[in-house]
Design a protein around this motif. Structure first.
Motif, PDB file in Angstrom:
ATOM      1  N   SER A 197      36.941  -7.473   7.015  1.00  0.00           N
ATOM      2  CA  SER A 197      36.165  -6.339   6.509  1.00  0.00           C
ATOM      3  C   SER A 197      36.108  -5.230   7.557  1.00  0.00           C
ATOM      4  CB  SER A 197      34.742  -6.785   6.159  1.00  0.00           C
ATOM      5  OG  SER A 197      34.034  -7.167   7.333  1.00  0.00           O
ATOM      6  N   THR A 198      35.728  -4.064   7.115  1.00  0.00           N
ATOM      7  CA  THR A 198      35.591  -2.951   8.059  1.00  0.00           C
ATOM      8  C   THR A 198      34.464  -3.227   9.057  1.00  0.00           C
ATOM      9  OG1 THR A 198      34.185  -1.827   6.427  1.00  0.00           O
ATOM     10  CG2 THR A 198      36.511  -1.237   6.451  1.00  0.00           C
ATOM     11  N   ASP A 199      33.493  -4.059   8.662  1.00  0.00           N
ATOM     12  CA  ASP A 199      32.430  -4.441   9.602  1.00  0.00           C
ATOM     13  C   ASP A 199      32.989  -5.274  10.751  1.00  0.00           C
ATOM     14  OD1 ASP A 199      30.339  -3.173   8.242  1.00  0.00           O
ATOM     15  OD2 ASP A 199      30.093  -4.864   6.891  1.00  0.00           O
ATOM     16  N   SER A 202      34.702  -3.019  13.045  1.00  0.00           N
ATOM     17  CA  SER A 202      33.707  -2.264  13.811  1.00  0.00           C
ATOM     18  C   SER A 202      33.162  -3.084  14.978  1.00  0.00           C
ATOM     19  CB  SER A 202      32.563  -1.830  12.891  1.00  0.00           C
ATOM     20  OG  SER A 202      31.553  -1.181  13.612  1.00  0.00           O
ATOM     21  N   TRP A 254      28.250  -4.892  -1.676  1.00  0.00           N
ATOM     22  CA  TRP A 254      28.825  -4.909  -0.337  1.00  0.00           C
ATOM     23  C   TRP A 254      30.291  -5.320  -0.392  1.00  0.00           C
ATOM     24  CZ3 TRP A 254      31.113  -8.568   2.809  1.00  0.00           C
ATOM     25  CH2 TRP A 254      31.241  -8.223   4.157  1.00  0.00           C
ATOM     26  N   HIS A 258      34.093  -3.016   0.336  1.00  0.00           N
ATOM     27  CA  HIS A 258      35.171  -3.434   1.245  1.00  0.00           C
ATOM     28  C   HIS A 258      36.480  -3.674   0.505  1.00  0.00           C
ATOM     29  CE1 HIS A 258      32.875  -3.736   4.978  1.00  0.00           C
ATOM     30  NE2 HIS A 258      31.872  -4.199   4.251  1.00  0.00           N
ATOM     31  N   ASN A 391      25.441  -9.820   7.000  1.00  0.00           N
ATOM     32  CA  ASN A 391      26.399  -9.374   5.982  1.00  0.00           C
ATOM     33  C   ASN A 391      26.795 -10.490   5.021  1.00  0.00           C
ATOM     34  OD1 ASN A 391      26.595  -6.625   6.351  1.00  0.00           O
ATOM     35  ND2 ASN A 391      28.250  -6.755   7.832  1.00  0.00           N
ATOM     36  N   SER A 413      20.985  -6.909   5.693  1.00  0.00           N
ATOM     37  CA  SER A 413      22.381  -6.501   5.606  1.00  0.00           C
ATOM     38  C   SER A 413      22.984  -7.076   4.330  1.00  0.00           C
ATOM     39  CB  SER A 413      23.181  -7.001   6.830  1.00  0.00           C
ATOM     40  OG  SER A 413      23.176  -8.421   6.865  1.00  0.00           O
TER      41      SER A 413
END
Length: 486
Positions: A197-199, A202, A254, A258, A391, A413
């Motif tokens: 995921s982009t999380d 990050s 969520w 993604h 998440n 989250s």
């Protein structure tokens, strides 16, 4: 200088002389590969037409851990039940790696854990190479190697049974092109959690320590850069294989965000909230008398690293210290979850040791792979429902706690924040936290409330969870997969 220039010219002429022969070799190899893949597809189609299923549609689910007791497994059984109601003449197949149990035992386990009984038979195709998708096998480059392992596992599945409709219900996206282009299947996927995921990108980019980003990597700029490049490469490949899906279902807002970024198949992507046995828990009276003294804090979730059970135990230990200072009533934490394998069992042992280190072993209980009725009983007794995964893609356990009448305290989250623990009619339905101190303070705040105030929150929470019922799931799921049967 002139000699050096001549040397470079000779070298360039040499490489140029190899260009066209190399091009011919590469083209020949590509044609050979295409021919081999075509022959494999023809072989699989012949295998399919010679199968004893006749003209019946074969619907297969790829779920290597179908005998586990998590939310993903509940989605599998509810999806099967919904399809069997609408397509009763179809043949249903589950690819599973649970070779240590029989098909009858798996079905009985689904009834015992989820209160789900299927109306038509299911054929189980047992896979022997499930170990190839175990994360413990790959201490490094886990995402990529697990995904490549799923390709081998998918090939084993395809060689045993070639279906008409293939649904990946566990997140092994790399199997989608295998079944679509070699098996000639119509393919769908239910995504609980994107593999990357982009999380996650990050976390690596900002060099934060996490369960999937070790401290020695965050301290080294070269390793951090290398891991970031690896993650970007994997995200690109993951997007390619995911885009092969004819139908994509995601379990939360969520996950939707993604998957839309990674797979870029918005035209065939729908949000289908996972089914929660809401009605069963709504039968518990809110004012039911507690049979145990004090307050019970209940956590529901598989014993996986991302569920972050240590955070619950540490926050509970801090709460117990506050209890002595503030004269709170007796407290007990009950951790309820499923163990899939030896790694999960080892994790439980480590959690028990953590309880001993913090001196709270007498106040914490572990309930592993318990029957549904026992789960319901604990939730009926609980005052607070705990959830600590960062998440979390959705959070079926969060919904179950709210439906059962506990005051939920979830991580701030993912799905709990965006979809579940949200105001209902402008009223509070639960609480969110992120750090140990935050969890401990919020638990103390909930326990200090009057019974009337807690009752209002529990009533609001119950009123908000009907949108996650089995019936709502069936309608949304059948509407989404309809394209696969045209």
């Amino acid at each position: 200088m002139a000699a050096a220039a001549r040397g470079w010219c000779d070298l360039l002429r040499f490489f140029y002389s190899l260009f066209f022969p190399g091009l011919i070799v590469c083209g020949t190899l590509c044609l050979c590969l295409i021919f081999i893949l075509w022959r494999v597809r023809v072989m699989l189609q012949r295998k399919k037409t010679s199968a004893p299923t006749g003209q019946k549609v074969v619907i297969a689910f790829f779920h290597p851990y179908c005998n586990a007791g998590g939310g993903g497994e509940r989605v599998l059984w509810c999806a099967l039940r919904a399809l069997q109601k609408k397509y009763p003449t179809a043949v249903y197949v589950i690819y599973t790696g649970d070779v240590n149990v029989s098909g009858e035992q798996i079905l009985e386990g689904a009834f015992r854990r989820f209160n789900i009984r299927l109306t038509h038979p299911v054929t189980f195709v047992f896979l022997r190479k499930r170990y190839l998708v175990e994360d413990s096998l790959y201490p490094h480059f886990t995402l990529l190697l697990q995904s490549l392992g799923s390709l081998v596992l998918g090939w084993e599945a395809l060689m045993q049974c070639v279906p008409d409709v293939y649904i990946d219900s566990m997140g092994y996206a790399f199997t989608l092109p295998l079944f679509k282009y070699l098996g000639g299947c119509r393919v769908g996927s239910y995504v609980h959690y994107p593999t990357i995921s982009t999380d996650m990108l990050s976390v690596v980019r900002s060099r934060n320590v996490g369960f999937n980003n070790a401290a020695f990597i965050t301290r080294n700029p070269v390793l951090s850069t290398g891991k970031l490049l690896y993650y970007y490469f994997f995200a690109f490949i993951y997007g390619l294989v995911g885009s092969c899906s004819d139908v994509v279902m995601v379990n939360s807002s969520w996950t939707l965000n993604h998957i839309l970024l990674l797979w870029k198949v918005g035209h065939c992507t729908n949000t289908v909230y996972p089914p929660c046995d809401v009605q069963t828990f709504l039968d518990i009276p809110l004012r039911e008398k507690k049979t145990t003294p004090g307050h019970l804090l209940v956590s529901v979730g598989q014993f996986r690293p991302e569920k972050n059970h240590p955070l619950q135990i540490r926050a509970f230990a801090k709460l117990l210290k506050r209890k002595k200072a503030e004269s709170l009533p007796s407290l007990k934490l009950v951790l309820i979850g499923g163990c899939r394998n030896q790694d999960d069992e080892l994790r439980v042992s480590q959690l028990r040791r953590l309880c001993e280190e913090l001196g709270v072993q007498e106040d914490v209980e572990f309930k592993i792979n318990i029957p549904f009725d026992e789960l319901k009983n604990y939730l009926s007794e609980g005052t607070i429902g705990l959830h600590t995964m960062w998440n979390e893609h959705f959070g079926i356990g969060v919904v179950e706690c709210m439906a059962a009448g506990t005051v939920i305290l979830a991580h701030n989250s993912g799905g709990p924040k965006l979809d579940i623990v949200v105001p209902h009619g402008g009223e509070v339905t639960g609480f969110l936290a992120d750090s140990e101190e935050d969890y401990a303070e919020t638990m103390a705040h909930i326990l200090s409330m009057s019974e009337e105030k807690r009752l209002r929150i529990r009533s609001n929470a119950r009123a908000s969870v009907n949108r996650f019922s089995d019936q709502e799931f069936e309608v949304a799921f059948l509407s989404s997969v309809e394209k696969l049967f045209k």
